[in-house]
Structure formats: C-alpha cells, structure tokens
Design a protein around this motif. Sequence first.
Motif, PDB file in Angstrom:
ATOM      1  N   ILE A 155      26.653 -31.806  -9.099  1.00 30.22           N
ATOM      2  CA  ILE A 155      26.995 -31.518  -7.680  1.00 30.22           C
ATOM      3  C   ILE A 155      28.247 -31.510  -7.108  1.00 30.22           C
ATOM      4  O   ILE A 155      29.006 -31.745  -7.097  1.00 30.22           O
ATOM      5  CB  ILE A 155      25.630 -32.243  -7.005  1.00 30.22           C
ATOM      6  N   GLY A 156      28.599 -30.757  -5.725  1.00 28.86           N
ATOM      7  CA  GLY A 156      29.263 -31.090  -4.602  1.00 28.86           C
ATOM      8  C   GLY A 156      29.147 -31.445  -3.798  1.00 28.86           C
ATOM      9  O   GLY A 156      28.724 -32.244  -3.499  1.00 28.86           O
ATOM     10  N   GLU A 157      30.484 -32.069  -2.681  1.00 28.84           N
ATOM     11  CA  GLU A 157      30.262 -33.076  -2.109  1.00 28.84           C
ATOM     12  C   GLU A 157      28.955 -32.849  -1.161  1.00 28.84           C
ATOM     13  O   GLU A 157      28.810 -34.188  -0.087  1.00 28.84           O
ATOM     14  CB  GLU A 157      31.432 -32.675  -1.102  1.00 28.84           C
ATOM     15  N   ASP A 158      28.638 -31.824  -0.774  1.00 31.37           N
ATOM     16  CA  ASP A 158      27.283 -32.023  -0.240  1.00 31.37           C
ATOM     17  C   ASP A 158      25.937 -32.440  -0.400  1.00 31.37           C
ATOM     18  O   ASP A 158      25.177 -32.132  -0.458  1.00 31.37           O
ATOM     19  CB  ASP A 158      26.904 -30.546   1.038  1.00 31.37           C
ATOM     20  N   GLY A 159      26.006 -32.424  -1.989  1.00 26.27           N
ATOM     21  CA  GLY A 159      25.053 -32.706  -3.022  1.00 26.27           C
ATOM     22  C   GLY A 159      24.644 -31.580  -3.692  1.00 26.27           C
ATOM     23  O   GLY A 159      23.040 -31.383  -4.036  1.00 26.27           O
ATOM     24  N   LYS A 160      24.679 -30.677  -2.933  1.00 30.23           N
ATOM     25  CA  LYS A 160      23.867 -28.886  -3.765  1.00 30.23           C
ATOM     26  C   LYS A 160      24.182 -28.738  -5.219  1.00 30.23           C
ATOM     27  O   LYS A 160      25.643 -28.816  -5.249  1.00 30.23           O
ATOM     28  CB  LYS A 160      23.640 -28.458  -2.713  1.00 30.23           C
ATOM     29  N   ALA A 161      23.592 -28.309  -5.729  1.00 33.94           N
ATOM     30  CA  ALA A 161      24.201 -28.382  -7.304  1.00 33.94           C
ATOM     31  C   ALA A 161      25.053 -26.948  -7.494  1.00 33.94           C
ATOM     32  O   ALA A 161      24.603 -26.189  -6.688  1.00 33.94           O
ATOM     33  CB  ALA A 161      22.017 -27.969  -8.027  1.00 33.94           C
ATOM     34  N   ARG A 162      25.358 -27.656  -8.416  1.00 35.52           N
ATOM     35  CA  ARG A 162      26.365 -26.262  -9.165  1.00 35.52           C
ATOM     36  C   ARG A 162      26.440 -25.750 -10.253  1.00 35.52           C
ATOM     37  O   ARG A 162      27.141 -24.564 -10.386  1.00 35.52           O
ATOM     38  CB  ARG A 162      28.035 -27.006  -8.891  1.00 35.52           C
ATOM     39  N   GLY A 163      25.957 -26.118 -11.629  1.00 35.81           N
ATOM     40  CA  GLY A 163      25.607 -26.114 -11.978  1.00 35.81           C
ATOM     41  C   GLY A 163      24.879 -27.159 -13.539  1.00 35.81           C
ATOM     42  O   GLY A 163      24.715 -29.073 -13.208  1.00 35.81           O
ATOM     43  N   TYR A 164      24.418 -26.584 -14.811  1.00 36.03           N
ATOM     44  CA  TYR A 164      24.177 -27.572 -15.446  1.00 36.03           C
ATOM     45  C   TYR A 164      25.578 -28.237 -15.890  1.00 36.03           C
ATOM     46  O   TYR A 164      26.339 -27.543 -16.406  1.00 36.03           O
ATOM     47  CB  TYR A 164      23.455 -27.332 -16.490  1.00 36.03           C
ATOM     48  N   GLY A 165      25.245 -29.990 -16.888  1.00 38.08           N
ATOM     49  CA  GLY A 165      26.242 -30.238 -17.632  1.00 38.08           C
ATOM     50  C   GLY A 165      26.801 -29.149 -18.840  1.00 38.08           C
ATOM     51  O   GLY A 165      25.958 -29.473 -19.575  1.00 38.08           O
TER      52      GLY A 165
END
Length: 261
Positions: free
Chosen positions: A129-139
Amino acid sequence: MTNNETTSPAASLVMTVYNGERYLAEAVESVLAQTRRDFELVVWDDGSTDRTLEIARDYAKLDDRVRVVAAKHLGRTPALKAAIAETAAPYLGWVDGDDILAVTALEETAAVLDRESSVGLVYTDYVTIGEDGKARGYGNRCRIPFSKDRMLLDFMTFHFRLMRRSAFDAAGGIDESFRCAEDYDLCLRMAELTEVRHIRRPLYYYRIHADSISQRMRIEQIHCARDAMVHALERRGLSDRFEIDLQIRGRYSLRRRKTNG
C-alpha cells in the motif's frame, strides 16, 4: 475496548517504533481489531522524539492487552530482540508500526499452529500500500512457492508470520549481529528446523513510503541478506559447492526538473 480476560495470552505481537507517529494509530488499531482476541501487543518505543510514545500510551489506557515499553534508541534489530524478550506467549509475531494487519490474520495463522504441532512458522500473502493506504498491488515475494532450498535466494516468507515460540527459541531467536535482514536470517534458520506453512491470502498490508527503513537502507539490506545466505550455506554443508554471486544493478530514468515558475 478494554479486555477483561484473565487468561494468559496465546500470542504475543510485537511492534517496534521509532518516530512513527504518522502511521502508528492505524497499525495499533489493526491489531486490536483482530477476530482472535487472546493476544498481547507490546509496543516498544525505540527512543522516539515525536508523539509516538504518547500515542502508544493512549492505546494502553484504552485496552489492557497493550503494553508500552519506553526505551533509549537501540536501532531496529536490538529493539526487536529486546521487545521479544518482554513477551512469553506460546505464539509470537510482529507487525511494523507503519503497516496494517488484516482482521483475521491472527485467527487464521494461529489456527494452523493450533492444528499442526509439527509446524513452527506460518506466513501469509501481503498487499503493498502507499502512504495514503491505497493498495498498489499483490506482494511479489509471496508469489514464490515456498521451499527451504528456494529460500536461499528468495525471501518468500515476508509477511505476516506467526511462530511457535519453541521453534523460534530452538533456532536461536534474533541474531543481533544483523543490522537489517534479521527476519530473513531467522526464517532461514527456522526453515531448517521446523515445518513451514503458507496461507495464500493477503492478510498483511505492507506500506511503501519515503521514510520507511526498507527505502533508506536498501543497499545495506542486500548485503545483510547476502550474509544470511552465506551462513545458511555453511550450516547446510553446501559452502564447499556453492557461493553467493551478488549483483547490484542500477536502474535509471529521466524526469522533468521542477521549475520555480
């Protein structure tokens, strides 16, 4: 929110924090929201100079499962080792103070240890997740199938991990000589002594931000991970046949300059 249970906790969760006021509340609340509730949370303040300690103590007042230790600044690995020494529950895990634990993470991982006595470590998938808590992608790391041998090159047991304390102790616990990559070194040692299980669900949210340790210390992490691999080859009697070939490659791109106009 106060916990009135008098029984000893089944799991000790540890959170070491240094100047983590920005994300700490969200991290602690994700632990307190766990569907399995028989745990303790030890928040180790590693000599913070911001509001970290104040925030942690506020949660300790609200929920008696939270215990706060205010310490002088030791650094990541010594702080983690010292915090773990404050705990005693049969299951052990840790959550970074800028990350988020899914509400069923403890329930699902502890269920594996409850059910299978031969398993000493269970880990889950994760989402970045990013600084805003939004998902960026699967690990990416958790996509790699687990094997003790494959772990020599790939740290797939990245997040979230719950360990049987007896297996943790048998493996020797945290090696303080590692400034970073101490969890990789530990998992390599534990995989040599106990069975490992993988829950293929994203139960951990790993935050990527400019101030994270992983960004500031990336090169040092790579070298520490190499040292962990070398030690593992020696323990496994493979160092006479194999050596680690470390290649650090730079990646470059162009970006527009910021103007004052």
